[in-house]
Enzyme design. Structure first.
Site, short mmCIF file in Angstrom:
data_model
loop_
_atom_site.label_atom_id
_atom_site.label_comp_id
_atom_site.label_asym_id
_atom_site.label_seq_id
_atom_site.Cartn_x
_atom_site.Cartn_y
_atom_site.Cartn_z
N PHE A 121 6.22 17.97 -0.63
CA PHE A 121 4.91 18.55 -0.31
C PHE A 121 3.94 17.51 0.21
CE2 PHE A 121 4.95 17.34 -4.80
CZ PHE A 121 3.77 16.65 -4.97
N TYR A 143 -0.97 3.81 -5.02
CA TYR A 143 -1.66 4.75 -5.89
C TYR A 143 -1.92 4.31 -7.32
CZ TYR A 143 -1.37 8.00 -2.05
OH TYR A 143 -1.53 8.59 -0.83
C1 LIG Z 1 -2.58 4.18 2.95
C2 LIG Z 1 -3.86 4.51 3.69
C3 LIG Z 1 -4.23 5.95 3.45
C4 LIG Z 1 -4.95 3.56 3.17
O1 LIG Z 1 -6.19 3.90 3.84
P1 LIG Z 1 -7.42 2.86 3.90
O2 LIG Z 1 -8.65 3.64 4.21
O3 LIG Z 1 -7.08 1.74 4.78
O4 LIG Z 1 -7.48 2.34 2.40
P2 LIG Z 1 -8.77 1.72 1.68
O5 LIG Z 1 -9.47 0.81 2.61
O6 LIG Z 1 -9.58 2.82 1.10
O7 LIG Z 1 -8.10 0.90 0.53
C5 LIG Z 1 -8.19 1.28 -0.84
C6 LIG Z 1 -7.38 0.30 -1.63
O8 LIG Z 1 -6.00 0.48 -1.35
C7 LIG Z 1 -5.44 -0.73 -0.84
N1 LIG Z 1 -4.46 -0.34 0.15
C8 LIG Z 1 -4.69 0.25 1.33
N2 LIG Z 1 -3.51 0.46 1.97
C9 LIG Z 1 -2.53 0.00 1.17
C10 LIG Z 1 -1.13 -0.06 1.27
N3 LIG Z 1 -0.47 0.40 2.34
N4 LIG Z 1 -0.44 -0.62 0.24
C11 LIG Z 1 -1.08 -1.09 -0.85
N5 LIG Z 1 -2.43 -1.06 -1.00
C12 LIG Z 1 -3.14 -0.51 0.00
C13 LIG Z 1 -6.61 -1.51 -0.31
O9 LIG Z 1 -6.34 -2.88 -0.33
C14 LIG Z 1 -7.69 -1.16 -1.30
O10 LIG Z 1 -7.47 -1.90 -2.48
P3 LIG Z 1 -8.67 -2.39 -3.44
O11 LIG Z 1 -9.29 -1.13 -3.98
O12 LIG Z 1 -7.96 -3.18 -4.48
O13 LIG Z 1 -9.58 -3.15 -2.56
C15 LIG Z 1 -3.68 4.27 5.22
O14 LIG Z 1 -3.27 2.99 5.44
C16 LIG Z 1 -2.70 5.17 5.92
O15 LIG Z 1 -3.08 6.22 6.41
N6 LIG Z 1 -1.41 4.77 6.00
C17 LIG Z 1 -0.40 5.55 6.74
C18 LIG Z 1 -0.14 6.91 6.10
C19 LIG Z 1 0.21 6.80 4.63
O16 LIG Z 1 1.09 6.05 4.25
N7 LIG Z 1 -0.47 7.59 3.79
C20 LIG Z 1 -0.19 7.68 2.38
C21 LIG Z 1 0.65 8.89 2.20
S1 LIG Z 1 1.29 9.01 0.57
#
Ligand SMILES: CC(C)(COP(=O)(O)OP(=O)(O)OC[C@H]1O[C@@H](n2cnc3c(N)ncnc32)[C@H](O)[C@@H]1OP(=O)(O)O)[C@@H](O)C(=O)NCCC(=O)NCCS
Length: 397
Positions: free
Chosen positions: A397, A124
Site C-alpha cells: 500500500f 522513519y
Molecule cells: C525521503 C524523502 C521523503 C525525504 O524528504 P525531505 O523533505 O528531503 O526530508 P526532510 O528534509 O524533511 O528530512 C527529515 C529528516 O529525515 C532525514 N532524511 C531525509 N531523507 C532521508 C533518507 N533518504 N534517509 C535517511 N534520512 C533521511 C533528514 O536528514 C532529516 O533528519 P533530521 O530530522 O535528523 O534532520 C524524500 O527524499 C523523497 O521523496 N525520497 C524519494 C521517495 C521516497 O523514498 N519516499 C519515502 C517512501 S517510504
C-alpha cells in the site's frame, strides 16, 4: 519562500500522480489514475505546494485499514503512503513538516496506530516508527523441490476465473487476516484494485492465473523467458490450504523456478519439503513499520501468551506521546494505563513497536542498546510479547 501546506482535493490526483511518479521513477497512465481513484481518499492526503504556481512538491497520504495484532485483536489503523518530496525541494524539512502534521492529526482523531512500508530503512525511526515485521522473498528450483513422503496432501485446489476469485477470496482473506499479525484488511475497492491486473504491471509476465481452495487462494503469473512462475498473492486460512496450494504451485511443470515476494520467515513451506534449503531466501528486509500513537490502546488490544505485569518508560521525541505505562496482560486480555511507579524497562516508542508485534526479541533490542531492562524483566517481556506467527501485511500500500 514558504510552501503552502494544504489538504488534497479529488482534482489533485493527476498532479499528485506526476509528483509521486517523479519521486519513484514512474510515469502513471490515465488508466493507472482511474484504477487508483476509488482508493484515493483526498482528505487523507496532505500536500506541500509552491505558493507561486501551486506546484505540488511534497506529499504524504494514508489509507484506512483494520490491522490484526498478535493474539487476534484488531485496531483501526492508518497506512501511511505516497510520502515524497521533489528532489528540487529536498533536505529542507518538507517531509518532516508534512509527517508531523499528519501524525498529530492522527493522534487528535484518536487513531492508535499507523503503519507503513519504507523505501529506505533510515527514514522513519526519527518519526517514532519501529521495524515491526520481516519480509522475505524466496526462489525455489521446482525440479529439486520434492515434498516429504509423509507431508500433508489435502488436495481440493482448483483453477478459478478472476470473477470467481473476486467472489471467494475476500472471505478467505478475512479468515487469513484474523490469524496473521500485521495483516491489513482489504475492502471491495482494494480487491478491485488488486485484481485489475493491468498489462503495464505484469513486468513481462502473463496475465494472472488463480488457484482456489475452500480455505485459500493463490495468484501467479508465468514469465516464459525466465522459465519462472511468480506468486503474486498467497493467502491460506488453514495449514491444509497452505500445503494444498503449494503442492499445486510446485506442480507447474513447465516453470523451472517459483518465486514469492512475501513468504514469512516462519512459513512452514521449507518443512513440507525433503530438503528445506530448496526454499532459498533471495531477499530479507524489514517489511512493516509501525508507530504507536496511543500506547495504552495498542498494548491493551493485543493478547499475551503468558501473564505479564510490567511498567515501561516510553520516550517519544517526535510527538511527545510517550510516558510511563503499566501493562497487565495475558491470554484473555490486557490493560495498560499511565502510572507513576518505578519502571521495569526503558525504550523509545519505535522500539516498543518492534517489541509489540513479536517480531524482534527484547534480548536483541537490549543488546543493541535500544531497550534497557534487567535480565529477568527481559525474559518476561520476551515470553509475553511472543507471537504465534510472524507479521505479514499481505497488501502493498
Ligand atoms: C525521503 C524523502 C521523503 C525525504 O524528504 P525531505 O523533505 O528531503 O526530508 P526532510 O528534509 O524533511 O528530512 C527529515 C529528516 O529525515 C532525514 N532524511 C531525509 N531523507 C532521508 C533518507 N533518504 N534517509 C535517511 N534520512 C533521511 C533528514 O536528514 C532529516 O533528519 P533530521 O530530522 O535528523 O534532520 C524524500 O527524499 C523523497 O521523496 N525520497 C524519494 C521517495 C521516497 O523514498 N519516499 C519515502 C517512501 S517510504
Amino acid at each position: 519562500m514558504k510552501l503552502e501546506i494544504r489538504r488534497a482535493v479529488a482534482d489533485d490526483l493527476p498532479a499528485l500522480a506526476v509528483a509521486d511518479g517523479r519521486a519513484f521513477g514512474l510515469h502513471y497512465s490515465s488508466t493507472d489514475i482511474d484504477d487508483f481513484r476509488p482508493i484515493f481518499e483526498p482528505n487523507r492526503f496532505l500536500l506541500a505546494c509552491e505558493p507561486e504556481d501551486g506546484a505540488i512538491v511534497g506529499v504524504t497520504g494514508s489509507y484506512t485499514f483494520d490491522l490484526t495484532l498478535p493474539g487476534g485483536g484488531v485496531l483501526p489503523t492508518q497506512g501511511v503512503t505516497w510520502v515524497s518530496v521533489a528532489t528540487t525541494h529536498r533536505w529542507r524539512g518538507v517531509a518532516a513538516e508534512l509527517l508531523s502534521r499528519q501524525h498529530r492529526e492522527f493522534a487528535e482523531e484518536g487513531v492508535a496506530l499507523s503503519v507503513l512500508t519504507a523505501s529506505e530503512g533510515g527514514i522513519y525511526g526519527r518519526f517514532g516508527y519501529g521495524a515491526a515485521g520481516r519480509e522475505r522473498s524466496v526462489k525455489i528450483d521446482r525440479r529439486l523441490a520434492r515434498f516429504r513422503a509423509d507431508a500433508p496432501d489435502p488436495g481440493g485446489v482448483r483453477f478459478a476465473t478472476t470473477d470467481e476469485v473476486r467472489a471467494k477470496a475476500p472471505d478467505v482473506h478475512r479468515r487469513w487476516a484474523a490469524r496473521t499479525p500485521g495483516a491489513v484488511s482489504r475492502d471491495d475497492r482494494w480487491w478491485d484494485y488488486s485484481l485489475a491486473d493491468r498489462a503495464d504491471y505484469r513486468d513481462g509476465g502473463s496475465a494472472l492465473f488463480h488457484l482456489v481452495h475452500p480455505d485459500g487462494y493463490a495468484s501467479y503469473r508465468v514469465h516464459h523467458d525466465d522459465h519462472l512462475c511468480r506468486v503474486v498473492d498467497f493467502f491460506a486460512a488453514t495449514d491444509e490450504a497452505h500445503a494444498a496450494l503449494w503442492r499445486a504451485l510446485l506442480g507447474i511443470d513447465l516453470a523451472r523456478f517459483i518465486t514469492a515476494d512475501a513468504c514469512p520467515v516462519d512459513d512452514p513451506l521449507p518443512f513440507l519439503l525433503e530438503d528445506p534449503r530448496q526454499v532459498r531466501t533471495t531477499e530479507l528486509k524489514d517489511g512493516l513499520w509501525a508507530r504507536l500513537l496511543d500506547v495504552p490502546a495498542v498494548l491493551a488490544a493485543r493478547r499475551y501468551p503468558v501473564e505479564i505485569d510490567a511498567v515501561l518508560e516510553v520516550a517519544d521525541a517526535f510527538l511527545g506521546l510517550g510516558g510511563r505505562f503499566r501493562l497487565r496482560g495475558g491470554p484473555d486480555g490486557a490493560s495498560c494505563e499511565p502510572v507513576a511507579s518505578a519502571p521495569d524497562g526503558w525504550l523509545s516508542i519505535g522500539t516498543l513497536a518492534s517489541l509489540a508485534f513479536g517480531t524482534h526479541r527484547g534480548h536483541t533490542l537490549a543488546r543493541s542498546g535500544m531497550l534497557e531492562a534487567a535480565a529477568p524483566v527481559l525474559r518476561r517481556l520476551d515470553a509475553a510479547f511472543a507471537a504465534d506467527q510472524e507479521v505479514r501485511h499481505g497488501t502493498h500500500f
